[in-house]
Design an enzyme around this catalytic site. Structure first.
Site, PDB file in Angstrom:
ATOM      1  N   SER A 148      -9.588   1.239   2.882  1.00 55.67           N
ATOM      2  CA  SER A 148      -8.986   1.515   2.258  1.00 55.67           C
ATOM      3  C   SER A 148      -7.767   1.201   1.446  1.00 55.67           C
ATOM      4  O   SER A 148      -7.252   1.786   0.595  1.00 55.67           O
ATOM      5  CB  SER A 148      -8.057   2.868   3.294  1.00 55.67           C
ATOM      6  N   LYS A 197       0.972  -1.237   0.242  1.00 53.31           N
ATOM      7  CA  LYS A 197       0.070  -0.160   0.058  1.00 53.31           C
ATOM      8  C   LYS A 197       0.778   1.331   0.033  1.00 53.31           C
ATOM      9  O   LYS A 197       1.934   1.229   0.536  1.00 53.31           O
ATOM     10  CB  LYS A 197      -0.863  -0.133   1.383  1.00 53.31           C
ATOM     11  N   SER A 243      -9.498  -1.760   7.255  1.00 52.57           N
ATOM     12  CA  SER A 243      -9.061  -1.319   5.873  1.00 52.57           C
ATOM     13  C   SER A 243      -8.234  -2.626   5.273  1.00 52.57           C
ATOM     14  O   SER A 243      -7.811  -2.407   4.057  1.00 52.57           O
ATOM     15  CB  SER A 243      -8.171  -0.127   5.718  1.00 52.57           C
TER      16      SER A 243
END
Ligand code: GLN
Length: 486
Positions: A154, A79, A178
């Site tokens: 996310s 990420k 997330s």
């Protein structure tokens, strides 16, 4: 079978046995990324040159007879809130669009030490605030099962890219769900470890008391292999435990759950949950019973206040953590006439609307006069919730729950209604507030969309979760690769 369909464990084995070079494996995965990226938009920064150079170096090391580690030759994606030395780390924000960290996050260096090849940095909601990647300042990622839908968030780019075969292992962060919510939406495994199991050093913080880092994978074996690599003590993170971690892959041999108690949370029954998720939970429950487990009811009376408390505590910590983005030290710096003007202009231009909403809320609940009414009260509720979980884990070894109330929603569907968006994390955020490990796994498919379910364990109870997951993978099958018809 194409190489991009293979598991990380199989790729690492093929490299060790000399059946494939690292260069070949990396090229195939970069090709898969090139083919699907126009549809999925999962990657903020592809690292093709870096990955090719690293593959060549690993192939030379292998030819010399060295074995650089258990993930040698395995492509991975992280990420874009994981700091990477000399590679920009944007948090999908204008604020950090061109920011290049001088160091690697600990997890990134552990992956490198294990021989993995970083091939890209994944899209996310800005500063990890969101549940759909629609809050990315750059673009929205598509769900590889249906590109008109969101991949969750996310860590949506990490989930979509693992599900679609860009890489067998990807990594994200989970503050309120997330990792698990996008794993559910993309039909793969996503694991949030016990708070303190994995080092957070070098991952841009959102809410430090809730953040944990974890892996996405398409097989349980790969997930556990990834955990063995990243779950290590780290003196650079004072909250990271020094205790020895278990050999997580031992859980793969479990076939029998005799004596194990699976808890169902009574309070969750009252919520509106999509039918296919209820069906998937029933299938999982039956499989666990078949393996010899018993099912018991547990109660978490305070869990209904979880969402409200999370949206006080997480913004409060975020407002403090994100104060560092002031135009002086990191990233964006606006033209300004004075220091105060610099702060105003930089933060106005650098943050998107959802981040601003959180920072305003957070600053408000921490301000004098409101601190006790909101922030302190929320902390008290969390203490009660922790006690309730502790009691529940006296009666059950592992809890079976939905990951999300709904199947993947359409792009645009929730973007105008923050509360509806926040509801996506109803079942995931209690584990963050109590510091517990929790896994989302695929429980089947409904009209071509994956259906996620969740296992929550006691603190340091990862083996309870992985044992139940091993039984479920044998009964329900491993996740399928997404993106076949794109
Ligand atoms: N979706 C939740 C939020 O918007 C959780 C985010 C996360 O876990 N990083 O805060």
């Amino acid at each position: 079978m194409e190489l991009f369909e293979c598991s990380a464990a199989d790729l690492a084995r093929a490299v060790r046995e000399g059946a494939h070079s690292v260069a070949e494996i990396v090229e195939v995965h970069l090709g898969r990324m090139d083919r699907l990226e126009p549809v999925l938009s999962a990657i903020v920064t592809p690292l093709k040159d870096e990955a090719r150079a690293r593959a060549a170096a690993l192939d030379i090391a292998l030819a010399r007879g060295e074995n650089p580690g258990p993930l040698t030759g395995v492509p991975v994606i992280v990420k874009d809130n994981f700091c990477t030395r000399r590679i920009r780390t944007t948090c999908s924000s204008r604020m950090l669009e061109n920011w290049i960290p001088p160091y690697d996050a600990t997890v990134v260096s552990y992956l490198e030490r294990a021989g993995a090849v970083l091939i890209g940095k994944a899209n996310m909601d800005e500063f990890a605030m969101g549940s759909s990647t629609e809050h990315s300042a750059f673009f929205t990622t598509s769900n590889p099962w249906d590109p008109s839908r969101v991949p969750g968030g996310s860590s949506g780019g990490s989930a979509a890219s693992c599900a679609a075969g860009y890489a067998p292992l990807t990594f994200g962060s989970d503050t309120g769900g997330s990792i698990r919510q996008p794993a559910a939406f993309c039909g793969i495994y996503g694991f949030k470890p016990t708070y303190g199991m994995v080092s957070r050093y070098g991952v841009v913080p959102f809410a430090s008391s809730l953040d944990q880092i974890g892996p996405f994978a398409r097989t349980l074996e790969d997930l556990l292999l990834a955990m063995e690599v990243i779950a290590e003590a780290d003196e650079k993170d004072a909250t990271c435990s020094r205790a020895l971690r278990p050999d997580f892959r031992k859980a793969l041999d479990v076939t029998d759950l005799k004596g194990k108690r699976v808890g169902l949370v009574r309070e969750f029954e009252g919520y509106d949950i999509d039918g296919p998720i209820v069906d998937a939970l029933a299938r999982a429950r039956a499989a666990l019973l078949d393996a010899g487990a018993t099912v018991v009811d547990v109660s978490l009376p305070t869990v209904s206040h979880g969402l409200a408390c999370y949206y006080i505590i997480a913004p409060a910590e975020a407002s403090s953590n994100l104060a560092r983005f002031d135009g002086v030290r990191y990233g964006l710096s606006a033209e300004a006439d004075s220091l105060i003007d610099l702060y105003h202009r930089t933060r106005k231009a650098g943050f998107g609307p959802e981040v601003k909403r959180r920072l305003l809320t957070g600053t408000y609940v921490l301000s004098s006069g409101y601190y006790d009414a909101y922030y302190n009260k929320a902390l008290k509720v969390v203490a009660i919730l922790r006690d309730e979980f502790a009691r529940a884990f006296g009666e059950a070894d592992v809890i079976l729950a939905p990951t999300t109330p709904t199947l993947p929603f359409r792009k645009g569907e929730n973007i105008g209604d923050p509360i509806k968006m926040y509801m996506s994390d109803l079942f995931t955020l209690p584990a963050n507030m109590a510091g517990l490990p929790a896994l989302s796994l695929n429980g089947g498919y409904s009209d071509g969309l994956p259906v996620g379910i969740q296992l929550i364990g006691p603190r340091w109870g990862e083996m309870e979760i992985f044992s139940a997951a091993a039984v479920l993978e044998k009964a329900l099958g491993a996740p399928r690769l997404a993106g076949g018809d794109l």
